[in-house]
Design an enzyme around this catalytic site. Structure first.
Site, PDB file in Angstrom:
ATOM      1  N   HIS A  84      -3.890   1.088   8.274  1.00 35.01           N
ATOM      2  CA  HIS A  84      -2.522   1.610   8.167  1.00 35.01           C
ATOM      3  C   HIS A  84      -2.479   2.773   7.166  1.00 35.01           C
ATOM      4  CE1 HIS A  84       2.020   0.895   7.820  1.00 35.01           C
ATOM      5  NE2 HIS A  84       1.755   1.738   6.834  1.00 35.01           N
ATOM      6  N   GLU A  85      -3.116   2.577   5.996  1.00 32.20           N
ATOM      7  CA  GLU A  85      -3.056   3.619   4.953  1.00 32.20           C
ATOM      8  C   GLU A  85      -3.833   4.867   5.373  1.00 32.20           C
ATOM      9  OE1 GLU A  85      -0.856   3.325   2.840  1.00 32.20           O
ATOM     10  OE2 GLU A  85      -0.537   1.180   3.133  1.00 32.20           O
ATOM     11  N   GLY A  97       0.831  -1.190   0.000  1.00 28.67           N
ATOM     12  CA  GLY A  97       0.000   0.000   0.000  1.00 28.67           C
ATOM     13  C   GLY A  97       0.866   1.239   0.000  1.00 28.67           C
ATOM     14  N   HIS A 107      -1.964   7.201   7.583  1.00 27.22           N
ATOM     15  CA  HIS A 107      -1.038   8.126   6.916  1.00 27.22           C
ATOM     16  C   HIS A 107      -1.723   9.446   6.596  1.00 27.22           C
ATOM     17  CE1 HIS A 107       2.690   5.926   6.281  1.00 27.22           C
ATOM     18  NE2 HIS A 107       2.041   4.851   5.842  1.00 27.22           N
ATOM     19  N   CYS A 132       6.416  -0.514   6.839  1.00 29.12           N
ATOM     20  CA  CYS A 132       5.965   0.676   6.109  1.00 29.12           C
ATOM     21  C   CYS A 132       7.093   1.127   5.196  1.00 29.12           C
ATOM     22  CB  CYS A 132       5.615   1.776   7.117  1.00 29.12           C
ATOM     23  SG  CYS A 132       5.050   3.304   6.357  1.00 29.12           S
ATOM     24  N   LEU A 133       6.738   1.522   3.987  1.00 29.72           N
ATOM     25  CA  LEU A 133       7.764   1.981   3.049  1.00 29.72           C
ATOM     26  C   LEU A 133       8.466   3.242   3.551  1.00 29.72           C
ATOM     27  CD1 LEU A 133       5.814   1.371  -0.284  1.00 29.72           C
ATOM     28  CD2 LEU A 133       7.712   0.022   0.609  1.00 29.72           C
ATOM     29  N   GLN A 152       3.060  10.004   1.529  1.00 27.36           N
ATOM     30  CA  GLN A 152       4.374   9.341   1.507  1.00 27.36           C
ATOM     31  C   GLN A 152       5.219   9.773   0.317  1.00 27.36           C
ATOM     32  OE1 GLN A 152       2.553   5.236   2.273  1.00 27.36           O
ATOM     33  NE2 GLN A 152       4.562   5.065   3.233  1.00 27.36           N
TER      34      GLN A 152
END
Ligand code: NI
Length: 177
Positions: A142-143, A47, A146, A100-101, A52
Protein backbone atom coordinates in the site's frame (compact mmCIF):
# COMPACT_ATOMS: atom_id res chain seq x y z
CA UNK A 1 8.45 18.55 14.75
CA UNK A 2 4.99 18.98 13.26
CA UNK A 3 1.76 17.28 12.35
CA UNK A 4 1.28 18.00 8.66
CA UNK A 5 -1.88 18.18 6.58
CA UNK A 6 -2.57 14.90 4.77
CA UNK A 7 -3.62 15.40 1.14
CA UNK A 8 -6.90 13.77 0.19
CA UNK A 9 -7.83 11.82 -2.94
CA UNK A 10 -8.53 14.27 -5.75
CA UNK A 11 -5.31 16.19 -5.14
CA UNK A 12 -3.11 15.75 -8.23
CA UNK A 13 0.02 15.53 -6.08
CA UNK A 14 -1.10 12.08 -4.90
CA UNK A 15 -0.99 10.82 -8.49
CA UNK A 16 2.60 11.82 -9.26
CA UNK A 17 5.53 9.40 -9.03
CA UNK A 18 7.99 10.25 -6.26
CA UNK A 19 11.71 10.85 -6.83
CA UNK A 20 14.44 8.80 -5.14
CA UNK A 21 16.23 10.34 -2.16
CA UNK A 22 19.83 11.11 -3.16
CA UNK A 23 21.43 11.96 0.19
CA UNK A 24 20.89 10.16 3.47
CA UNK A 25 21.36 11.43 7.00
CA UNK A 26 20.65 15.06 6.11
CA UNK A 27 18.76 17.43 8.42
CA UNK A 28 16.09 17.76 5.72
CA UNK A 29 15.51 14.01 5.54
CA UNK A 30 15.42 13.67 9.33
CA UNK A 31 12.91 16.54 9.53
CA UNK A 32 10.73 14.94 6.88
CA UNK A 33 10.71 11.58 8.69
CA UNK A 34 9.96 13.28 12.03
CA UNK A 35 7.01 15.15 10.53
CA UNK A 36 5.72 11.96 8.91
CA UNK A 37 5.96 10.08 12.22
CA UNK A 38 4.18 12.88 14.13
CA UNK A 39 1.45 12.97 11.48
CA UNK A 40 0.96 9.20 11.36
CA UNK A 41 0.78 8.92 15.15
CA UNK A 42 -1.57 11.90 15.51
CA UNK A 43 -3.99 10.25 13.09
CA UNK A 44 -3.47 6.74 14.47
CA UNK A 45 -2.45 5.50 11.03
CA UNK A 46 -0.57 2.32 10.19
CA UNK A 47 1.57 4.00 7.56
CA UNK A 48 2.25 7.16 5.64
CA UNK A 49 4.07 8.01 2.43
CA UNK A 50 5.83 11.34 1.84
CA UNK A 51 3.61 12.28 -1.15
CA UNK A 52 0.64 12.24 1.25
CA UNK A 53 2.08 15.35 2.91
CA UNK A 54 2.98 16.89 -0.43
CA UNK A 55 6.63 15.79 -0.59
CA UNK A 56 7.41 13.91 -3.83
CA UNK A 57 10.22 11.76 -2.41
CA UNK A 58 10.46 7.98 -2.05
CA UNK A 59 10.03 7.83 1.71
CA UNK A 60 7.45 5.73 3.56
CA UNK A 61 6.95 4.87 7.20
CA UNK A 62 4.74 2.17 8.66
CA UNK A 63 4.19 0.17 11.79
CA UNK A 64 1.37 -1.33 13.80
CA UNK A 65 1.63 -2.05 17.50
CA UNK A 66 -1.66 -2.61 19.30
CA UNK A 67 -3.36 0.04 17.21
CA UNK A 68 -6.92 0.59 18.50
CA UNK A 69 -8.01 1.05 14.90
CA UNK A 70 -6.65 -2.41 14.07
CA UNK A 71 -7.72 -4.52 17.04
CA UNK A 72 -7.18 -7.79 15.20
CA UNK A 73 -4.18 -6.85 13.08
CA UNK A 74 -0.82 -8.55 13.25
CA UNK A 75 1.88 -6.26 14.57
CA UNK A 76 4.32 -4.76 12.08
CA UNK A 77 7.62 -3.27 13.32
CA UNK A 78 7.95 0.50 12.98
CA UNK A 79 9.97 1.02 9.83
CA UNK A 80 11.34 3.98 7.87
CA UNK A 81 11.90 2.87 4.30
CA UNK A 82 13.62 5.09 1.72
CA UNK A 83 13.92 4.28 -2.00
CA UNK A 84 12.12 0.96 -1.59
CA UNK A 85 12.00 -1.84 -4.14
CA UNK A 86 9.47 -4.66 -3.92
CA UNK A 87 9.95 -8.14 -5.35
CA UNK A 88 6.98 -10.51 -5.56
CA UNK A 89 7.55 -13.93 -4.01
CA UNK A 90 5.16 -16.38 -5.61
CA UNK A 91 1.93 -15.32 -7.22
CA UNK A 92 -0.53 -15.92 -4.40
CA UNK A 93 -2.91 -12.98 -4.04
CA UNK A 94 -5.13 -12.25 -1.04
CA UNK A 95 -8.05 -9.85 -0.78
CA UNK A 96 -8.13 -7.69 2.34
CA UNK A 97 -9.85 -4.52 3.58
CA UNK A 98 -7.78 -1.36 3.45
CA UNK A 99 -8.20 2.25 4.37
CA UNK A 100 -5.98 5.25 3.72
CA UNK A 101 -5.40 8.54 5.48
CA UNK A 102 -5.87 10.18 2.07
CA UNK A 103 -9.29 8.53 1.65
CA UNK A 104 -10.74 9.16 5.10
CA UNK A 105 -13.84 7.36 6.26
CA UNK A 106 -13.78 4.67 3.60
CA UNK A 107 -12.62 1.11 3.11
CA UNK A 108 -12.17 -1.14 0.13
CA UNK A 109 -11.35 -4.77 -0.55
CA UNK A 110 -7.95 -4.81 -2.25
CA UNK A 111 -6.00 -7.71 -3.77
CA UNK A 112 -2.35 -7.84 -2.71
CA UNK A 113 0.49 -10.31 -3.09
CA UNK A 114 0.57 -12.56 -0.06
CA UNK A 115 4.37 -12.62 0.12
CA UNK A 116 6.99 -10.11 -0.99
CA UNK A 117 10.59 -9.20 -0.43
CA UNK A 118 11.39 -5.54 0.07
CA UNK A 119 14.60 -3.65 0.23
CA UNK A 120 15.67 -0.08 0.68
CA UNK A 121 17.36 2.10 3.28
CA UNK A 122 16.51 3.83 6.53
CA UNK A 123 16.98 7.59 6.83
CA UNK A 124 20.65 7.08 7.84
CA UNK A 125 21.37 5.06 4.70
CA UNK A 126 21.47 1.69 6.44
CA UNK A 127 20.28 -1.11 4.21
CA UNK A 128 16.98 -2.86 4.95
CA UNK A 129 16.02 -6.17 3.38
CA UNK A 130 13.06 -8.26 4.54
CA UNK A 131 10.86 -11.09 3.38
CA UNK A 132 7.31 -10.62 4.68
CA UNK A 133 3.80 -11.96 4.24
CA UNK A 134 0.22 -11.26 5.18
CA UNK A 135 -0.61 -7.91 6.76
CA UNK A 136 3.01 -6.68 6.79
CA UNK A 137 3.23 -7.41 3.05
CA UNK A 138 -0.10 -5.63 2.50
CA UNK A 139 0.98 -2.49 4.35
CA UNK A 140 4.28 -2.19 2.48
CA UNK A 141 2.55 -2.70 -0.89
CA UNK A 142 0.00 0.00 0.00
CA UNK A 143 2.75 2.47 0.99
CA UNK A 144 4.95 1.75 -2.02
CA UNK A 145 1.92 2.26 -4.28
CA UNK A 146 1.75 5.85 -2.99
CA UNK A 147 5.27 6.40 -4.38
CA UNK A 148 4.01 5.40 -7.82
CA UNK A 149 0.95 7.67 -7.58
CA UNK A 150 -1.43 4.76 -6.96
CA UNK A 151 -4.21 4.97 -4.35
CA UNK A 152 -5.87 1.77 -3.13
CA UNK A 153 -9.28 2.46 -4.75
CA UNK A 154 -7.49 2.12 -8.11
CA UNK A 155 -6.72 -1.51 -7.17
CA UNK A 156 -10.23 -2.58 -6.12
CA UNK A 157 -11.50 -5.29 -8.46
CA UNK A 158 -15.19 -4.96 -7.66
CA UNK A 159 -16.30 -1.49 -6.61
CA UNK A 160 -19.25 -2.99 -4.75
CA UNK A 161 -16.56 -3.73 -2.16
CA UNK A 162 -15.83 -0.04 -1.57
CA UNK A 163 -17.77 2.11 0.86
CA UNK A 164 -18.03 4.09 4.03
CA UNK A 165 -16.42 2.41 7.03
CA UNK A 166 -19.32 3.17 9.34
CA UNK A 167 -21.77 1.58 6.89
CA UNK A 168 -19.64 -1.44 5.98
CA UNK A 169 -18.51 -2.10 9.54
CA UNK A 170 -20.94 -0.49 11.98
CA UNK A 171 -19.51 -0.02 15.44
CA UNK A 172 -15.91 -0.66 14.42
CA UNK A 173 -13.11 1.84 14.63
CA UNK A 174 -12.01 3.22 11.31
CA UNK A 175 -9.14 1.41 9.60
CA UNK A 176 -6.66 3.59 7.75
CA UNK A 177 -3.54 2.91 5.70
NI1 NI B 1 -2.56 5.23 1.99
Amino acid sequence: MAVRTVLRMGDARLLQPARPVERFGTPELHALVADMEDTMRALDGAGLAAPQIGVALQVVIFGVEHNPRYPDAETVPYTVLVNPALTPLGNEVEEGWEGCLSVPGMRGLVPRLQRVQYEGYDQHGRRIERTVSGFHARVVQHECDHLAGILYPMRIRDLRNFGYTEVLFPGQEELQE
